[in-house]
Design a protein around this motif. Structure first.
Motif, PDB file in Angstrom:
ATOM      1  N   PRO A  54       0.774  -1.071  -0.033  1.00  0.00           N
ATOM      2  CA  PRO A  54      -0.114   0.041  -0.127  1.00  0.00           C
ATOM      3  C   PRO A  54       0.864   1.205   0.005  1.00  0.00           C
ATOM      4  CG  PRO A  54      -0.949  -1.533   1.533  1.00  0.00           C
ATOM      5  CD  PRO A  54       0.521  -2.054   1.089  1.00  0.00           C
ATOM      6  N   LEU A  55       2.061   1.142   0.512  1.00  0.00           N
ATOM      7  CA  LEU A  55       3.053   2.394   0.550  1.00  0.00           C
ATOM      8  C   LEU A  55       3.431   2.715  -0.727  1.00  0.00           C
ATOM      9  CD1 LEU A  55       4.763   4.636   1.867  1.00  0.00           C
ATOM     10  CD2 LEU A  55       6.216   2.535   2.637  1.00  0.00           C
ATOM     11  N   ILE A  56       3.926   1.599  -1.412  1.00  0.00           N
ATOM     12  CA  ILE A  56       4.319   1.810  -2.862  1.00  0.00           C
ATOM     13  C   ILE A  56       3.176   2.342  -3.888  1.00  0.00           C
ATOM     14  CG2 ILE A  56       5.501   0.781  -4.725  1.00  0.00           C
ATOM     15  CD1 ILE A  56       7.320   1.362  -2.213  1.00  0.00           C
ATOM     16  N   GLU A  57       2.136   1.733  -3.580  1.00  0.00           N
ATOM     17  CA  GLU A  57       0.757   2.041  -4.338  1.00  0.00           C
ATOM     18  C   GLU A  57       0.745   3.632  -4.297  1.00  0.00           C
ATOM     19  OE1 GLU A  57      -1.451  -2.157  -4.299  1.00  0.00           O
ATOM     20  OE2 GLU A  57      -2.058  -0.465  -2.769  1.00  0.00           O
ATOM     21  N   SER A  58       0.655   4.085  -3.110  1.00  0.00           N
ATOM     22  CA  SER A  58       0.601   5.400  -2.832  1.00  0.00           C
ATOM     23  C   SER A  58       1.463   6.461  -3.390  1.00  0.00           C
ATOM     24  CB  SER A  58       0.541   5.724  -1.274  1.00  0.00           C
ATOM     25  OG  SER A  58       1.591   5.781  -0.612  1.00  0.00           O
ATOM     26  N   ILE A  59       2.610   5.975  -3.878  1.00  0.00           N
ATOM     27  CA  ILE A  59       3.477   6.808  -4.475  1.00  0.00           C
ATOM     28  C   ILE A  59       3.927   6.606  -5.663  1.00  0.00           C
ATOM     29  CG2 ILE A  59       4.435   7.616  -2.132  1.00  0.00           C
ATOM     30  CD1 ILE A  59       6.763   5.662  -2.461  1.00  0.00           C
ATOM     31  N   ARG A  60       3.595   5.502  -6.349  1.00  0.00           N
ATOM     32  CA  ARG A  60       4.078   4.820  -7.576  1.00  0.00           C
ATOM     33  C   ARG A  60       3.981   5.904  -8.603  1.00  0.00           C
ATOM     34  NH1 ARG A  60      -1.246   1.080  -9.246  1.00  0.00           N
ATOM     35  NH2 ARG A  60      -2.770   2.458  -9.129  1.00  0.00           N
ATOM     36  N   ASP A  61       3.027   6.681  -8.732  1.00  0.00           N
ATOM     37  CA  ASP A  61       2.951   7.731  -9.906  1.00  0.00           C
ATOM     38  C   ASP A  61       4.117   8.569  -9.653  1.00  0.00           C
ATOM     39  OD1 ASP A  61       0.646   6.578 -10.922  1.00  0.00           O
ATOM     40  OD2 ASP A  61      -0.733   7.942  -9.935  1.00  0.00           O
ATOM     41  N   ARG A  62       4.905   8.703  -8.966  1.00  0.00           N
ATOM     42  CA  ARG A  62       6.016   9.507  -8.809  1.00  0.00           C
ATOM     43  C   ARG A  62       7.157   9.002  -8.811  1.00  0.00           C
ATOM     44  NH1 ARG A  62       4.708  13.203  -3.987  1.00  0.00           N
ATOM     45  NH2 ARG A  62       3.306  11.579  -3.338  1.00  0.00           N
ATOM     46  N   ILE A  63       7.228   7.599  -8.601  1.00  0.00           N
ATOM     47  CA  ILE A  63       8.725   6.942  -8.622  1.00  0.00           C
ATOM     48  C   ILE A  63       9.202   6.855 -10.131  1.00  0.00           C
ATOM     49  CG2 ILE A  63       9.669   4.632  -8.556  1.00  0.00           C
ATOM     50  CD1 ILE A  63       7.728   3.881  -6.375  1.00  0.00           C
ATOM     51  N   GLU A  64      10.555   7.332 -10.156  1.00  0.00           N
ATOM     52  CA  GLU A  64      11.073   7.940 -11.520  1.00  0.00           C
ATOM     53  C   GLU A  64      11.654   6.547 -12.265  1.00  0.00           C
ATOM     54  OE1 GLU A  64      13.857  10.966 -10.201  1.00  0.00           O
ATOM     55  OE2 GLU A  64      12.219  12.387  -9.652  1.00  0.00           O
ATOM     56  N   ARG A  65      12.554   5.727 -11.507  1.00  0.00           N
ATOM     57  CA  ARG A  65      13.460   4.763 -12.458  1.00  0.00           C
ATOM     58  C   ARG A  65      13.080   3.304 -12.140  1.00  0.00           C
ATOM     59  NH1 ARG A  65      19.019   5.948 -13.690  1.00  0.00           N
ATOM     60  NH2 ARG A  65      20.016   3.780 -13.383  1.00  0.00           N
ATOM     61  N   VAL A  66      12.359   2.903 -11.079  1.00  0.00           N
ATOM     62  CA  VAL A  66      12.021   1.502 -10.943  1.00  0.00           C
ATOM     63  C   VAL A  66      11.398   0.884 -12.032  1.00  0.00           C
ATOM     64  CG1 VAL A  66      10.749  -0.063  -9.397  1.00  0.00           C
ATOM     65  CG2 VAL A  66      12.040   2.014  -8.186  1.00  0.00           C
ATOM     66  N   ARG A  67      12.205  -0.066 -12.588  1.00  0.00           N
ATOM     67  CA  ARG A  67      11.355  -0.936 -13.724  1.00  0.00           C
ATOM     68  C   ARG A  67      10.851  -2.108 -13.200  1.00  0.00           C
ATOM     69  NH1 ARG A  67      17.169  -1.381 -14.508  1.00  0.00           N
ATOM     70  NH2 ARG A  67      18.142  -3.080 -14.215  1.00  0.00           N
ATOM     71  N   THR A  68      10.974  -2.796 -12.106  1.00  0.00           N
ATOM     72  CA  THR A  68      10.616  -4.017 -11.532  1.00  0.00           C
ATOM     73  C   THR A  68      10.567  -4.031 -10.094  1.00  0.00           C
ATOM     74  OG1 THR A  68      11.800  -5.308 -13.175  1.00  0.00           O
ATOM     75  CG2 THR A  68      11.081  -6.419 -11.485  1.00  0.00           C
ATOM     76  N   ILE A  69       9.188  -4.626  -9.797  1.00  0.00           N
ATOM     77  CA  ILE A  69       8.852  -4.935  -8.222  1.00  0.00           C
ATOM     78  C   ILE A  69       8.741  -6.420  -8.153  1.00  0.00           C
ATOM     79  CG2 ILE A  69       7.065  -4.441  -6.318  1.00  0.00           C
ATOM     80  CD1 ILE A  69       6.422  -1.865  -7.559  1.00  0.00           C
ATOM     81  N   VAL A  70       9.417  -6.828  -7.122  1.00  0.00           N
ATOM     82  CA  VAL A  70       9.229  -8.277  -6.644  1.00  0.00           C
ATOM     83  C   VAL A  70       8.742  -8.241  -5.284  1.00  0.00           C
ATOM     84  CG1 VAL A  70      10.563 -10.143  -6.036  1.00  0.00           C
ATOM     85  CG2 VAL A  70      11.138  -9.141  -7.750  1.00  0.00           C
TER      86      VAL A  70
END
Length: 576
Positions: A145-161
């Motif tokens: 949920p934390l990553i969901e709340s900021i995902r639109d502003r994450i600049e570089r991450v290409r993969t989430i495991v």
């Protein structure tokens, strides 16, 4: 003129000062130079203790052979997801066997391990992920949920495991690149960790010890290996008290995202001791693991030790075999005595995020163990003696050593092979950190005639509560934006449970003297916490209203006087 093959021996700070020629050793063409790399820490446990256990709560139990295979599978899985040398892998997890695997697999690939501080506000987590230039994130399901709340502003991450404890990935709107265990199961176990320069960056994490944005610190393979060796020497050389040896059972109670869990996972792995990882901290779980797994060595902040000692679940737990290094904030003598009375071998360790962290340890000599309890507590709560390879000084404003007389104070400055060489992407603050060629801790203290350090204060006005930093200036800035606030100062005041808690001192604006209340200001701060701009933990427990704030002769807020005044008030109010 130096002969061929000779080089000048240089020392000093800034521009090197050359004194006399030295001779480099010669290398046979086939000689192996043995770079100091994290992967080499595994040689010893795989020979000395291959059957020793690594345990995660009551869920996972495997030996060091399996650990070696799993880190190779993890490296292969990450490589299959495009991770290359120089890439950065961020991790958001509780203390687990998975985190320990990341400690070894990610740096040994030549990639950088970013230990994301899960206690930061969402905005700060976002900043650190972007600033560290994370390419891949390994995320425990609890933090989706934390990553969901900021995902639109994450600049570089290409993969989430995704990492899960129950082997079922929860529903998420994130696009994920797989589940941790499934990826390991599908990866080969023969990944060959390459050699590379030992000065390659291995880890990055962020410290929030001052105002403004979090600052990234970073450490090389060489630094981490030397820190591991020095830590093992320091804790293994003690004659009786505070030893860490191969017969111990180790369990961290300092988060693994925080300064490499003080470096002990690396030390414990190199020694091949049994390791127990507790996941999310809960007093009942920790006490159960101490009892059932026979834990003998841990480290934690004072708050957690207090929590365990006062937990009803621990009333009948035998803690007499437990050794505990306490750091992060000062170890109160009352807490140390309570632990000592329970039979715990409690003592202080000192360091900071910028120092990897180990600098000093308050271990006792055999003669000290014969002293009365009160004197033992006094010795155990000192900041301690430097560990091997630490050059520690207490200096005045001109960088001159102050007398080591047990009373003359100054700033603590240090050198050792494992100190961060700067702040990531911040050359100005990096240079300020290393002004004069020594790392400035911003801590004030004195040195006993015995050589033991005692920290007495800090130069900056950050507040350390429960092992976490709170910026007083940040809270002041937010309070000052309330229409009813004229002036404000925020200080740390002593707290029996948390070490310190923030106290706000407010002068209302004219016309607001009767209407401005603590409830209104708490609601004002809560709005910022709800937006993720500050931690909810930063909201002061108490706000006092006054007509004037103490100032120095040049008009600055006199925080030292404020701290003394309100600490005395608190003591009088409690009957002290």
């Amino acid at each position: 003129m130096p002969k061929s093959g000779d080089i000048p021996a240089c020392e000093g700070t800034g521009e090197a000062r050359c004194t006399a020629p030295t001779k480099l050793i010669e290398h046979a063409p086939s000689a192996y130079s043995y770079p100091l790399l994290i992967k080499h820490l595994l040689h010893t446990p795989l020979r000395h203790a291959p059957d020793q256990e690594i345990v995660y709560r009551d869920r996972v139990r495997y030996d060091y052979r399996t650990f070696d295979r799993r880190i190779r599978r993890l490296a292969g899985a990450l490589a299959g997801r495009g991770v290359r040398p120089g890439d950065t892998v961020g991790v958001l997890d509780w203390d687990s066997h998975r985190y320990l695997e990341c400690y070894f697999a990610v740096p040994s690939m030549g990639a950088v391990l970013h230990m994301v501080n899960i206690r930061l506000s969402p905005e700060q987590v976002l900043y650190t992920i972007n600033h560290a230039q994370d390419d891949v994130l390994l995320v425990h399901a609890d933090f989706l949920p934390l990553i969901e709340s900021i995902r639109d502003r994450i600049e570089r991450v290409r993969t989430i495991v995704v990492m899960v404890d129950d082997y079922e990935v929860p529903a998420t709107s994130l696009e994920v690149g797989g589940e941790y265990e499934a990826l390991l199961a599908a990866a080969p176990e023969d990944y060959d960790f390459p050699d590379f320069d030992e000065n390659t960056r291995a880890t990055t994490f962020y410290t929030t010890g001052t105002t403004g944005l979090p600052k990234g610190v970073y450490f090389s393979h060489r630094q981490l290996v030397l820190h591991t060796l020095a830590g093992a020497a320091a804790f293994g050389a003690s004659a009786e008290q505070g030893r860490l040896h191969r017969g111990d059972v180790y369990m961290p109670i300092t988060p693994m995202f925080h300064v490499h869990a003080w470096g002990f996972p690396f030390i414990a792995t190199m020694l091949g001791v049994k390791q127990v990882y507790p996941g999310r901290y809960a007093p009942e779980t920790l006490l159960t693991l101490i009892e059932t797994e026979k834990v003998t060595f841990s480290h934690c902040v004072p708050t957690l030790l207090h929590m365990l000692l006062t937990s009803p679940a621990g009333a009948n737990t035998d803690l007499r075999a437990w050794k505990v290094v306490v750091g992060g904030s000062a170890l109160p003598k009352g807490l140390a005595r309570a632990a000592y009375d329970r039979g715990i071998d409690v003592f202080t360790g000192y360091g900071m995020s910028e120092t990897c962290p180990l600098l000093t340890v308050a271990q006792l000599t055999p003669a000290m163990l014969d002293e009365p309890a009160d004197q033992q507590v006094e010795n155990r709560t000192q900041t301690g003696l430097p560990i091997p390879l630490v050059d520690l000084r207490v200096v005045d404003a001109e960088m001159n050593d102050v007398p080591r007389d047990g009373k003359s104070t100054g700033e603590v400055v240090v050198r050792s092979p494992w100190l961060t060489q700067g702040y990531f992407g911040d050359p100005a603050q990096s240079e300020a950190l290393w002004q004069g060629g020594y790392l400035h801790t911003n801590d004030v203290g004195f040195i006993h005639p015995s050589g033991s350090l005692q920290i007495t204060d800090r130069l900056k006005d950050v507040i350390k509560t429960g092992g976490e930093w709170i910026s007083s200036l940040e809270i002041e800035d937010i309070l000052s934006q309330h229409p009813g606030v004229g002036e404000v100062a925020v200080i740390g005041v002593p707290d029996d449970k948390w070490g310190e808690r923030p106290l706000a001192i407010v002068v209302p604006k004219a016309g607001h003297e009767g209407s401005l209340t603590q409830g209104l200001l708490e609601a004002h701060l809560a709005a910022y916490a709800d937006k993720g701009l500050i931690s909810k933990w930063a909201v002061p427990d108490r706000i006092v209203f006054t007509t004037a704030i103490m100032r120095t002769s040049v008009g600055k807020t006199n925080k030292k006087a404020l701290r003394e005044f309100y600490a005395q008030q608190a003591g009088e109010g409690s009957g002290a």
